[in-house]
Design a protein around this motif. Structure first.
Motif, PDB file in Angstrom:
ATOM      1  N   PRO A 184       6.319  -7.087 -30.004  1.00 13.34           N
ATOM      2  CA  PRO A 184       5.988  -7.326 -31.406  1.00 13.34           C
ATOM      3  C   PRO A 184       5.854  -8.830 -31.664  1.00 13.34           C
ATOM      4  O   PRO A 184       6.631  -9.628 -31.136  1.00 13.34           O
ATOM      5  CB  PRO A 184       7.190  -6.762 -32.167  1.00 13.34           C
ATOM      6  N   LEU A 185       4.862  -9.190 -32.438  1.00 11.76           N
ATOM      7  CA  LEU A 185       4.643 -10.576 -32.844  1.00 11.76           C
ATOM      8  C   LEU A 185       4.924 -10.674 -34.338  1.00 11.76           C
ATOM      9  O   LEU A 185       5.661  -9.853 -34.875  1.00 11.76           O
ATOM     10  CB  LEU A 185       3.218 -10.999 -32.483  1.00 11.76           C
ATOM     11  N   ASP A 186       4.327 -11.614 -35.026  1.00 11.63           N
ATOM     12  CA  ASP A 186       4.533 -11.726 -36.466  1.00 11.63           C
ATOM     13  C   ASP A 186       3.862 -10.566 -37.200  1.00 11.63           C
ATOM     14  O   ASP A 186       2.862 -10.027 -36.748  1.00 11.63           O
ATOM     15  CB  ASP A 186       3.994 -13.067 -36.972  1.00 11.63           C
ATOM     16  N   GLY A 187       4.440 -10.192 -38.332  1.00 10.39           N
ATOM     17  CA  GLY A 187       3.875  -9.108 -39.128  1.00 10.39           C
ATOM     18  C   GLY A 187       3.757  -7.828 -38.323  1.00 10.39           C
ATOM     19  O   GLY A 187       4.712  -7.408 -37.669  1.00 10.39           O
ATOM     20  N   TYR A 188       2.587  -7.238 -38.360  1.00  2.79           N
ATOM     21  CA  TYR A 188       2.332  -5.971 -37.663  1.00  2.79           C
ATOM     22  C   TYR A 188       1.458  -6.178 -36.427  1.00  2.79           C
ATOM     23  O   TYR A 188       0.734  -5.293 -36.020  1.00  2.79           O
ATOM     24  CB  TYR A 188       1.700  -4.971 -38.629  1.00  2.79           C
ATOM     25  N   ARG A 189       1.574  -7.353 -35.824  1.00  2.00           N
ATOM     26  CA  ARG A 189       0.811  -7.667 -34.612  1.00  2.00           C
ATOM     27  C   ARG A 189       1.622  -7.299 -33.382  1.00  2.00           C
ATOM     28  O   ARG A 189       2.842  -7.440 -33.364  1.00  2.00           O
ATOM     29  CB  ARG A 189       0.442  -9.141 -34.569  1.00  2.00           C
ATOM     30  N   LEU A 190       0.901  -6.852 -32.363  1.00  2.00           N
ATOM     31  CA  LEU A 190       1.509  -6.537 -31.071  1.00  2.00           C
ATOM     32  C   LEU A 190       0.741  -7.232 -29.964  1.00  2.00           C
ATOM     33  O   LEU A 190      -0.490  -7.359 -30.036  1.00  2.00           O
ATOM     34  CB  LEU A 190       1.466  -5.031 -30.792  1.00  2.00           C
ATOM     35  N   ARG A 191       1.457  -7.645 -28.933  1.00  2.00           N
ATOM     36  CA  ARG A 191       0.841  -8.086 -27.673  1.00  2.00           C
ATOM     37  C   ARG A 191       1.108  -6.958 -26.684  1.00  2.00           C
ATOM     38  O   ARG A 191       2.256  -6.547 -26.499  1.00  2.00           O
ATOM     39  CB  ARG A 191       1.448  -9.384 -27.168  1.00  2.00           C
ATOM     40  N   VAL A 192       0.053  -6.454 -26.069  1.00  2.00           N
ATOM     41  CA  VAL A 192       0.158  -5.271 -25.218  1.00  2.00           C
ATOM     42  C   VAL A 192      -0.430  -5.578 -23.840  1.00  2.00           C
ATOM     43  O   VAL A 192      -1.510  -6.153 -23.736  1.00  2.00           O
ATOM     44  CB  VAL A 192      -0.605  -4.074 -25.837  1.00  2.00           C
ATOM     45  N   THR A 193       0.302  -5.166 -22.799  1.00  2.00           N
ATOM     46  CA  THR A 193      -0.180  -5.298 -21.424  1.00  2.00           C
ATOM     47  C   THR A 193      -0.366  -3.899 -20.848  1.00  2.00           C
ATOM     48  O   THR A 193       0.477  -3.021 -21.050  1.00  2.00           O
ATOM     49  CB  THR A 193       0.813  -6.104 -20.561  1.00  2.00           C
ATOM     50  N   PHE A 194      -1.483  -3.727 -20.140  1.00  3.67           N
ATOM     51  CA  PHE A 194      -1.845  -2.443 -19.562  1.00  3.67           C
ATOM     52  C   PHE A 194      -1.697  -2.489 -18.041  1.00  3.67           C
ATOM     53  O   PHE A 194      -1.544  -3.556 -17.451  1.00  3.67           O
ATOM     54  CB  PHE A 194      -3.280  -2.075 -19.966  1.00  3.67           C
ATOM     55  N   THR A 195      -1.770  -1.329 -17.399  1.00  2.00           N
ATOM     56  CA  THR A 195      -1.512  -1.226 -15.966  1.00  2.00           C
ATOM     57  C   THR A 195      -2.430  -2.101 -15.113  1.00  2.00           C
ATOM     58  O   THR A 195      -2.032  -2.528 -14.036  1.00  2.00           O
ATOM     59  CB  THR A 195      -1.612   0.237 -15.474  1.00  2.00           C
ATOM     60  N   ASP A 196      -3.640  -2.376 -15.580  1.00  3.00           N
ATOM     61  CA  ASP A 196      -4.545  -3.216 -14.790  1.00  3.00           C
ATOM     62  C   ASP A 196      -4.305  -4.706 -15.013  1.00  3.00           C
ATOM     63  O   ASP A 196      -5.031  -5.539 -14.485  1.00  3.00           O
ATOM     64  CB  ASP A 196      -6.009  -2.853 -15.065  1.00  3.00           C
ATOM     65  N   GLY A 197      -3.295  -5.055 -15.822  1.00  2.00           N
ATOM     66  CA  GLY A 197      -2.963  -6.444 -16.082  1.00  2.00           C
ATOM     67  C   GLY A 197      -3.592  -7.026 -17.329  1.00  2.00           C
ATOM     68  O   GLY A 197      -3.235  -8.125 -17.758  1.00  2.00           O
ATOM     69  N   PHE A 198      -4.545  -6.320 -17.936  1.00  2.74           N
ATOM     70  CA  PHE A 198      -5.158  -6.805 -19.175  1.00  2.74           C
ATOM     71  C   PHE A 198      -4.092  -6.898 -20.263  1.00  2.74           C
ATOM     72  O   PHE A 198      -3.294  -5.977 -20.448  1.00  2.74           O
ATOM     73  CB  PHE A 198      -6.276  -5.857 -19.631  1.00  2.74           C
ATOM     74  N   THR A 199      -4.081  -8.027 -20.967  1.00  2.00           N
ATOM     75  CA  THR A 199      -3.187  -8.219 -22.103  1.00  2.00           C
ATOM     76  C   THR A 199      -4.019  -8.588 -23.310  1.00  2.00           C
ATOM     77  O   THR A 199      -4.923  -9.431 -23.221  1.00  2.00           O
ATOM     78  CB  THR A 199      -2.161  -9.335 -21.815  1.00  2.00           C
ATOM     79  N   GLY A 200      -3.741  -7.944 -24.426  1.00  2.00           N
ATOM     80  CA  GLY A 200      -4.448  -8.241 -25.658  1.00  2.00           C
ATOM     81  C   GLY A 200      -3.510  -8.150 -26.839  1.00  2.00           C
ATOM     82  O   GLY A 200      -2.370  -7.691 -26.721  1.00  2.00           O
ATOM     83  N   GLU A 201      -4.012  -8.608 -27.986  1.00  2.00           N
ATOM     84  CA  GLU A 201      -3.233  -8.565 -29.213  1.00  2.00           C
ATOM     85  C   GLU A 201      -4.038  -7.854 -30.286  1.00  2.00           C
ATOM     86  O   GLU A 201      -5.266  -7.914 -30.303  1.00  2.00           O
ATOM     87  CB  GLU A 201      -2.887  -9.975 -29.676  1.00  2.00           C
ATOM     88  N   VAL A 202      -3.305  -7.195 -31.179  1.00  2.00           N
ATOM     89  CA  VAL A 202      -3.963  -6.496 -32.275  1.00  2.00           C
ATOM     90  C   VAL A 202      -3.016  -6.414 -33.462  1.00  2.00           C
ATOM     91  O   VAL A 202      -1.800  -6.291 -33.296  1.00  2.00           O
ATOM     92  CB  VAL A 202      -4.443  -5.081 -31.843  1.00  2.00           C
ATOM     93  N   ASP A 203      -3.591  -6.501 -34.656  1.00  2.00           N
ATOM     94  CA  ASP A 203      -2.852  -6.344 -35.908  1.00  2.00           C
ATOM     95  C   ASP A 203      -2.983  -4.892 -36.334  1.00  2.00           C
ATOM     96  O   ASP A 203      -4.095  -4.408 -36.583  1.00  2.00           O
ATOM     97  CB  ASP A 203      -3.439  -7.270 -36.968  1.00  2.00           C
TER      98      ASP A 203
END
Length: 106
Positions: free
Chosen positions: A14-33
């Motif tokens: 969890p980041l600020d507010g309702y944002r998340l940083r997510v990492t997937f099995t292939d190593g891709f990491t992204g953020e989304v509100d």
């Protein structure tokens, strides 16, 4: 094979507010509100408590908030790739477009 159907979350922060940083099995990491989901129905009402929202963890590759709420890893991956929440039709279109192999796109 549609890679979105096999998506798994390996880490979620969890980041600020309702944002998340997510990492997937292939190593891709992204953020989304995810705040737009608060307006999509009562299922996401527990998130209004930010402490509850921040309790998210990956369980068997799926982001879960206790027994109350979980999200599709495929949709979450699409939103992270797009850099924003997509409504359900946009999500389906994103997944369809980005699931194609390079040979199918050419």
């Amino acid at each position: 094979m549609n890679r979105y159907l096999t998506e798994k979350v390996t880490a979620i922060t969890p980041l600020d507010g309702y944002r998340l940083r997510v990492t997937f099995t292939d190593g891709f990491t992204g953020e989304v509100d995810l705040s737009p989901l608060l307006e999509t129905g009562p299922i996401f009402a527990p998130w209004r408590d930010l402490e509850f929202f921040r309790s998210v963890k990956p369980v068997c590759g799926v982001p879960e908030w206790s027994d109350a709420v979980d999200l599709s890893p495929a949709a979450l991956r699409a939103w992270c790739e797009a850099g924003r929440f997509l409504d359900y039709d946009e999500t389906d279109a994103w997944i369809a477009q980005h699931s194609r192999s390079p040979q199918e796109v050419a």
